[in-house]
Design a protein around this motif. Structure first.
Motif, PDB file in Angstrom:
ATOM      1  N   ASP A  51       0.806  -1.156   0.122  1.00  0.00           N
ATOM      2  CA  ASP A  51       0.069  -0.100  -0.006  1.00  0.00           C
ATOM      3  C   ASP A  51       0.821   1.455  -0.123  1.00  0.00           C
ATOM      4  O   ASP A  51       1.959   1.190   0.482  1.00  0.00           O
ATOM      5  CB  ASP A  51      -0.882  -0.116   1.261  1.00  0.00           C
ATOM      6  CG  ASP A  51      -1.893  -1.104   1.228  1.00  0.00           C
ATOM      7  OD1 ASP A  51      -2.632  -1.316   0.104  1.00  0.00           O
ATOM      8  OD2 ASP A  51      -2.379  -1.495   2.254  1.00  0.00           O
ATOM      9  N   ALA A  52       0.320   2.359  -0.491  1.00  0.00           N
ATOM     10  CA  ALA A  52       1.095   3.548  -0.524  1.00  0.00           C
ATOM     11  C   ALA A  52       0.205   4.862  -0.005  1.00  0.00           C
ATOM     12  O   ALA A  52      -0.931   4.482  -0.267  1.00  0.00           O
ATOM     13  CB  ALA A  52       1.613   3.761  -1.902  1.00  0.00           C
ATOM     14  N   THR A  53       0.814   5.499   0.423  1.00  0.00           N
ATOM     15  CA  THR A  53      -0.046   6.796   0.982  1.00  0.00           C
ATOM     16  C   THR A  53       0.094   7.936   0.000  1.00  0.00           C
ATOM     17  O   THR A  53       1.292   8.307  -0.252  1.00  0.00           O
ATOM     18  CB  THR A  53       0.524   7.301   2.589  1.00  0.00           C
ATOM     19  OG1 THR A  53       0.268   6.266   3.368  1.00  0.00           O
ATOM     20  CG2 THR A  53      -0.260   8.430   2.909  1.00  0.00           C
ATOM     21  N   ILE A  54      -1.042   8.745  -0.410  1.00  0.00           N
ATOM     22  CA  ILE A  54      -0.788   9.561  -1.307  1.00  0.00           C
ATOM     23  C   ILE A  54      -0.570  11.072  -0.073  1.00  0.00           C
ATOM     24  O   ILE A  54      -1.162  11.081   0.529  1.00  0.00           O
ATOM     25  CB  ILE A  54      -2.341   9.899  -1.864  1.00  0.00           C
ATOM     26  CG1 ILE A  54      -2.691   8.787  -2.881  1.00  0.00           C
ATOM     27  CG2 ILE A  54      -2.046  11.462  -2.706  1.00  0.00           C
ATOM     28  CD1 ILE A  54      -3.955   8.610  -3.568  1.00  0.00           C
ATOM     29  N   ASP A  55       0.439  11.587  -0.774  1.00  0.00           N
ATOM     30  CA  ASP A  55       0.961  12.855  -0.080  1.00  0.00           C
ATOM     31  C   ASP A  55       0.433  13.995  -0.632  1.00  0.00           C
ATOM     32  O   ASP A  55       0.058  15.040   0.019  1.00  0.00           O
ATOM     33  CB  ASP A  55       2.591  12.843  -0.124  1.00  0.00           C
ATOM     34  CG  ASP A  55       3.141  11.722   0.681  1.00  0.00           C
ATOM     35  OD1 ASP A  55       2.807  11.575   1.859  1.00  0.00           O
ATOM     36  OD2 ASP A  55       3.901  10.863   0.045  1.00  0.00           O
ATOM     37  N   SER A  56       0.485  14.164  -2.040  1.00  0.00           N
ATOM     38  CA  SER A  56      -0.097  15.406  -2.618  1.00  0.00           C
ATOM     39  C   SER A  56      -0.705  14.705  -4.169  1.00  0.00           C
ATOM     40  O   SER A  56       0.035  13.792  -4.697  1.00  0.00           O
ATOM     41  CB  SER A  56       0.645  16.643  -2.816  1.00  0.00           C
ATOM     42  OG  SER A  56       1.904  16.126  -3.520  1.00  0.00           O
ATOM     43  N   ALA A  57      -1.701  15.416  -4.583  1.00  0.00           N
ATOM     44  CA  ALA A  57      -2.197  15.116  -5.965  1.00  0.00           C
ATOM     45  C   ALA A  57      -2.744  16.236  -6.535  1.00  0.00           C
ATOM     46  O   ALA A  57      -3.665  16.943  -6.177  1.00  0.00           O
ATOM     47  CB  ALA A  57      -3.274  14.001  -5.812  1.00  0.00           C
ATOM     48  N   THR A  58      -2.001  16.683  -7.696  1.00  0.00           N
ATOM     49  CA  THR A  58      -2.594  17.667  -8.482  1.00  0.00           C
ATOM     50  C   THR A  58      -2.937  17.175 -10.087  1.00  0.00           C
ATOM     51  O   THR A  58      -2.586  15.930 -10.151  1.00  0.00           O
ATOM     52  CB  THR A  58      -1.572  18.814  -8.702  1.00  0.00           C
ATOM     53  OG1 THR A  58      -0.409  18.477  -9.577  1.00  0.00           O
ATOM     54  CG2 THR A  58      -1.106  19.579  -7.383  1.00  0.00           C
ATOM     55  N   ASP A  59      -3.381  17.882 -10.928  1.00  0.00           N
ATOM     56  CA  ASP A  59      -3.586  17.686 -12.117  1.00  0.00           C
ATOM     57  C   ASP A  59      -2.630  17.041 -12.870  1.00  0.00           C
ATOM     58  O   ASP A  59      -2.558  15.896 -13.704  1.00  0.00           O
ATOM     59  CB  ASP A  59      -4.664  18.546 -12.927  1.00  0.00           C
ATOM     60  CG  ASP A  59      -3.766  19.721 -13.098  1.00  0.00           C
ATOM     61  OD1 ASP A  59      -2.919  20.254 -12.495  1.00  0.00           O
ATOM     62  OD2 ASP A  59      -3.987  20.421 -14.255  1.00  0.00           O
ATOM     63  N   GLU A  60      -1.223  17.393 -12.401  1.00  0.00           N
ATOM     64  CA  GLU A  60      -0.029  17.124 -13.148  1.00  0.00           C
ATOM     65  C   GLU A  60       0.852  16.265 -12.582  1.00  0.00           C
ATOM     66  O   GLU A  60       2.136  15.828 -12.991  1.00  0.00           O
ATOM     67  CB  GLU A  60       0.676  18.527 -13.519  1.00  0.00           C
ATOM     68  CG  GLU A  60      -0.140  19.307 -14.547  1.00  0.00           C
ATOM     69  CD  GLU A  60       0.651  20.628 -15.143  1.00  0.00           C
ATOM     70  OE1 GLU A  60       1.649  20.745 -14.508  1.00  0.00           O
ATOM     71  OE2 GLU A  60       0.151  21.409 -15.785  1.00  0.00           O
ATOM     72  N   LEU A  61       0.857  15.976 -11.205  1.00  0.00           N
ATOM     73  CA  LEU A  61       1.677  15.421 -10.467  1.00  0.00           C
ATOM     74  C   LEU A  61       1.073  14.703  -9.113  1.00  0.00           C
ATOM     75  O   LEU A  61       0.360  15.299  -8.540  1.00  0.00           O
ATOM     76  CB  LEU A  61       2.898  16.116  -9.849  1.00  0.00           C
ATOM     77  CG  LEU A  61       3.926  15.573  -9.068  1.00  0.00           C
ATOM     78  CD1 LEU A  61       4.782  14.484 -10.012  1.00  0.00           C
ATOM     79  CD2 LEU A  61       5.013  16.661  -8.511  1.00  0.00           C
ATOM     80  N   LEU A  62       1.315  13.244  -9.096  1.00  0.00           N
ATOM     81  CA  LEU A  62       1.232  12.656  -7.855  1.00  0.00           C
ATOM     82  C   LEU A  62       2.276  12.246  -7.057  1.00  0.00           C
ATOM     83  O   LEU A  62       3.058  11.393  -7.540  1.00  0.00           O
ATOM     84  CB  LEU A  62       0.143  11.343  -8.221  1.00  0.00           C
ATOM     85  CG  LEU A  62      -0.269  10.426  -7.272  1.00  0.00           C
ATOM     86  CD1 LEU A  62      -1.291  10.935  -6.192  1.00  0.00           C
ATOM     87  CD2 LEU A  62      -0.372   9.046  -7.731  1.00  0.00           C
ATOM     88  N   GLU A  63       2.337  12.516  -5.827  1.00  0.00           N
ATOM     89  CA  GLU A  63       3.338  11.998  -5.134  1.00  0.00           C
ATOM     90  C   GLU A  63       2.841  11.270  -3.754  1.00  0.00           C
ATOM     91  O   GLU A  63       1.919  11.577  -3.288  1.00  0.00           O
ATOM     92  CB  GLU A  63       4.053  13.290  -4.478  1.00  0.00           C
ATOM     93  CG  GLU A  63       4.686  14.064  -5.234  1.00  0.00           C
ATOM     94  CD  GLU A  63       5.177  15.334  -4.591  1.00  0.00           C
ATOM     95  OE1 GLU A  63       6.600  15.576  -5.054  1.00  0.00           O
ATOM     96  OE2 GLU A  63       4.824  16.125  -3.935  1.00  0.00           O
ATOM     97  N   CYS A  64       3.608   9.965  -3.801  1.00  0.00           N
ATOM     98  CA  CYS A  64       3.068   9.037  -2.623  1.00  0.00           C
ATOM     99  C   CYS A  64       4.303   8.501  -2.240  1.00  0.00           C
ATOM    100  O   CYS A  64       5.310   8.392  -2.659  1.00  0.00           O
ATOM    101  CB  CYS A  64       2.117   8.095  -3.341  1.00  0.00           C
ATOM    102  SG  CYS A  64       2.714   7.217  -4.704  1.00  0.00           S
TER     103      CYS A  64
END
Length: 106
Positions: A51-64
């Motif tokens: 499993d991964a935790t989503i740290d930030s998500a914008t239309d152009e970048l997902l960080e997890c």
């Protein structure tokens, strides 16, 4: 996921794997992501799901990120892991990757 990362055999919490995903041809907007799972395979074909935790998500970048287990069992032997992230969105899931994680001997 665009680069190769490395970790030591037996790495455990609080160590973590951090991933950055940019949209591809299959998805236009990452801001609607609701979950990320990582399909992990070693060179012998053995498979794990992390499993991964989503740290930030914008239309152009997902960080997890994925925090390794406390026992260090997830990265038990040296070699190269192939990782595909499955990102869940209201429009359905899509895969990103593969990413590669080199597991180094201590």
């Amino acid at each position: 996921m665009s680069n190769v990362q490395a970790i030591l055999v037996g790495s455990a919490s609080p160590r973590a794997l951090w991933l950055r995903v940019r949209p591809g041809n299959t998805v236009a907007d990452l801001s609607t992501a609701t979950a990320v799972t990582l399909d992990v395979r070693d060179s012998s074909g053995a498979r794990q799901t992390w499993d991964a935790t989503i740290d930030s998500a914008t239309d152009e970048l997902l960080e997890c990120h994925h925090v390794f287990d406390v026992e260090g069992a997830e990265v038990g032997s040296p070699g190269r892991l192939s990782i595909v992230a499955t990102i869940s969105t209201p429009a359905g899931p899509f895969d990103a990757g593969p990413f590669y994680l080199n597991v180094l001997s201590r």
